[in-house]
Design a protein around this motif. Structure first.
Motif, PDB file in Angstrom:
ATOM      1  N   PRO A  12       0.813  -1.230   0.000  1.00  0.00           N
ATOM      2  CA  PRO A  12       0.000   0.000   0.000  1.00  0.00           C
ATOM      3  C   PRO A  12       0.837   1.266   0.000  1.00  0.00           C
ATOM      4  CG  PRO A  12      -0.847  -1.585   1.593  1.00  0.00           C
ATOM      5  CD  PRO A  12       0.464  -2.126   1.116  1.00  0.00           C
ATOM      6  N   ASP A  13       2.046   1.213   0.573  1.00  0.00           N
ATOM      7  CA  ASP A  13       2.871   2.416   0.665  1.00  0.00           C
ATOM      8  C   ASP A  13       3.791   2.595  -0.535  1.00  0.00           C
ATOM      9  OD1 ASP A  13       4.414   0.225   1.264  1.00  0.00           O
ATOM     10  OD2 ASP A  13       5.509   1.177   2.908  1.00  0.00           O
ATOM     11  N   ALA A  14       3.747   1.679  -1.500  1.00  0.00           N
ATOM     12  CA  ALA A  14       4.593   1.806  -2.685  1.00  0.00           C
ATOM     13  C   ALA A  14       4.008   2.850  -3.627  1.00  0.00           C
ATOM     14  CB  ALA A  14       4.715   0.463  -3.392  1.00  0.00           C
ATOM     15  N   ASN A  15       4.871   3.679  -4.207  1.00  0.00           N
ATOM     16  CA  ASN A  15       4.432   4.639  -5.218  1.00  0.00           C
ATOM     17  C   ASN A  15       4.366   3.899  -6.544  1.00  0.00           C
ATOM     18  OD1 ASN A  15       4.235   6.647  -7.232  1.00  0.00           O
ATOM     19  ND2 ASN A  15       5.209   8.147  -5.894  1.00  0.00           N
ATOM     20  N   ILE A  16       3.167   3.464  -6.913  1.00  0.00           N
ATOM     21  CA  ILE A  16       3.041   2.568  -8.056  1.00  0.00           C
ATOM     22  C   ILE A  16       3.379   3.275  -9.368  1.00  0.00           C
ATOM     23  CG2 ILE A  16       0.591   2.972  -8.540  1.00  0.00           C
ATOM     24  CD1 ILE A  16       0.413  -0.161  -8.865  1.00  0.00           C
ATOM     25  N   ARG A  17       3.246   4.591  -9.418  1.00  0.00           N
ATOM     26  CA  ARG A  17       3.636   5.308 -10.635  1.00  0.00           C
ATOM     27  C   ARG A  17       5.151   5.276 -10.811  1.00  0.00           C
ATOM     28  NH1 ARG A  17      -0.129  10.534  -9.686  1.00  0.00           N
ATOM     29  NH2 ARG A  17      -2.121   9.430  -9.580  1.00  0.00           N
TER      30      ARG A  17
END
Length: 450
Positions: A375-380
């Protein structure tokens, strides 16, 4: 006449899934002009583009295949490993499909120039209907401009006042929109059941079953063969049995199953060895067949009725001959080259096993592999790293999924080579370690059969 909101009853299975989101809701303003309404999103989007964090609407400059040429934001063109296309069987570049299209164009031209009811259809349109009916084990089939349109067409035409539609929380956006469209003119009940939860569905079937005070009530149940975001299958034998027990009409949208599941690509019905038990099949040509368009297969009486009563059908021009010829060519390839389906599943199994072995949270039952991100990963940023690695994939973020459900969505093709997949796996390991998703591991690769 009821409003859309009054027709859709609330239930415990509230859906935060991507097929029922509206991005515009995140950018609501009190602006009094059209420009004021749209500017906040435009500003956000343009700023994101300038930062190199947008990986949507990328420009393709070659045929879509296992390796595809793509124009980058700076204008340069490079080859990328394609893991973002639903061209599962690689049919868009198959010589037989291309030849079918050329022959059809020479004979029939580009299109019929009108809706099928008035403008007519070619013999190829009729042949495709027959071939799809045989594939789906149905009496008849009708063609639509898209799978989306097919879903709008049956809901808005077949559901009447006092009917009940029970639908899986993860159903496609077109079903949600079909419900809203129908609710604008028809007072009926539409209730979600928790995704693939047959116990929840049975409780709803018991609650809404036809009673003496509701003699004209018809219950419809809507599910998908392969769910597009998670790639899991409908429990078809169980849901079909429940519908038979409670007298419900079962509709299965097999867009991602047709051409993919079953020994001959017949879809989830063939996969589960079921020749009947589904009343309405909906499908799309934009997945395994690599085109656009959709179809609906059912009994002859249902199709007769829809041909003359479905506004989505009678007020739309018929499919262009290129699409019809391409799908017919694809069906012929499936018959001649069943090994394509075998290879597709071997590739998907190989990729999923490797990514799971590295430590990624993945899942596979068909040709879609979701790779869940923390959830805390910056998927962009994660997607940009893959873009830099030459891997074309799709990032799915909130509000398309819940805030803790962001993922990378991989679509595997039969035409992927061992080298394609191993390069992609190596890229996953590098990116995973770079962003801290993987603690540290070295890909050695599972042994390939054969």
């Amino acid at each position: 006449m009821s409003s859309a909101s009054s027709a859709i009853e609330s239930d415990s299975s509230e859906s935060n899934h991507g097929e029922n989101f509206a991005l515009a809701e995140l950018f609501n303003t009190d602006a009094t002009t059209l420009q004021g309404r749209v500017k906040p999103f435009s500003d956000f989007y343009r700023d994101t583009v300038e930062k190199g964090m947008v990986h949507y609407s990328r420009e393709i400059v070659s045929a879509v295949s296992n390796r595809t040429r793509v124009r980058a934001a700076d204008g340069t063109i490079r080859e990328m490993i394609m893991l973002g296309s639903n061209n599962y069987l690689g049919l868009t570049t198959h010589p037989h499909v291309i030849g079918r299209i050329k022959d059809a164009l020479d004979t029939f031209g580009a299109g019929v120039g009108g809706p099928p009811l008035l403008g007519g259809m070619t013999e190829l349109h009729r042949l495709l209907e027959k071939r799809l009916s045989r594939m789906k084990g149905a009496e008849d089939t009708m063609l639509f401009g898209s799978g989306y349109q097919a879903n709008l067409g049956w809901i808005n035409t077949l559901i009447r006042a006092d009917d009940v539609l029970l639908y899986d929380a993860y159903n496609h956006a077109s079903l949600y929109d079909g419900i809203a469209l129908t609710a604008a003119k028809t007072k009926f009940s539409a209730i979600r059941f928790a995704h693939n939860d047959m116990d929840h569905l049975e409780r709803l079937l018991q609650r809404y079953r036809k009673a003496e005070d509701r003699p004209n009530r018809q219950i419809f149940v809507a599910a998908e063969g392969v769910y597009s975001m998670d790639g899991d299958l409908v429990p078809l034998p169980r849901i079909s049995a429940l519908c038979a027990t409670y007298g419900a009409v079962l509709m299965v949208d097999d867009a991602h199953g047709t051409g993919v599941m079953g020994r001959h690509g017949g879809g989830v019905g063939e996969h589960f060895g079921m020749k009947d038990g589904v009343d309405i099949w909906v499908g799309s040509f934009s997945k395994a067949f690599g085109m656009t368009g959709g179809f609906l297969s059912a009994s002859r009486e249902v199709i007769d009725y829809l041909r003359f009563c479905s506004r989505a059908y009678i007020f739309s021009a018929h499919l262009p001959i290129t699409t019809v010829a391409a799908v017919l060519g694809g069906l012929e390839v499936l018959e001649r080259e069943p090994e394509r389906i075998v290879r597709l599943h071997e590739n998907a199994r190989y990729l999923e096993k490797a990514l799971s072995g590295l430590g990624f949270k993945t899942f596979r039952e068909a040709a879609i592999i979701p790779v869940h991100m923390p959830p805390d990963a910056n998927i962009r940023e994660v997607c940009k790293l893959f873009d830099d690695e030459g891997i074309f994939l799709n990032s799915i973020e909130y509000p398309a999924v819940s805030k803790d459900g962001q993922r990378l969505r991989l679509s595997v093709m039969a035409t992927h080579t061992p080298q394609d997949l191993d390069e992609a796996i190596a890229a996953f390991e590098r990116v995973g370690r770079t962003v801290g998703i993987l603690a540290g591991s070295s890909w050695r690769g599972p042994q390939r059969a054969g």
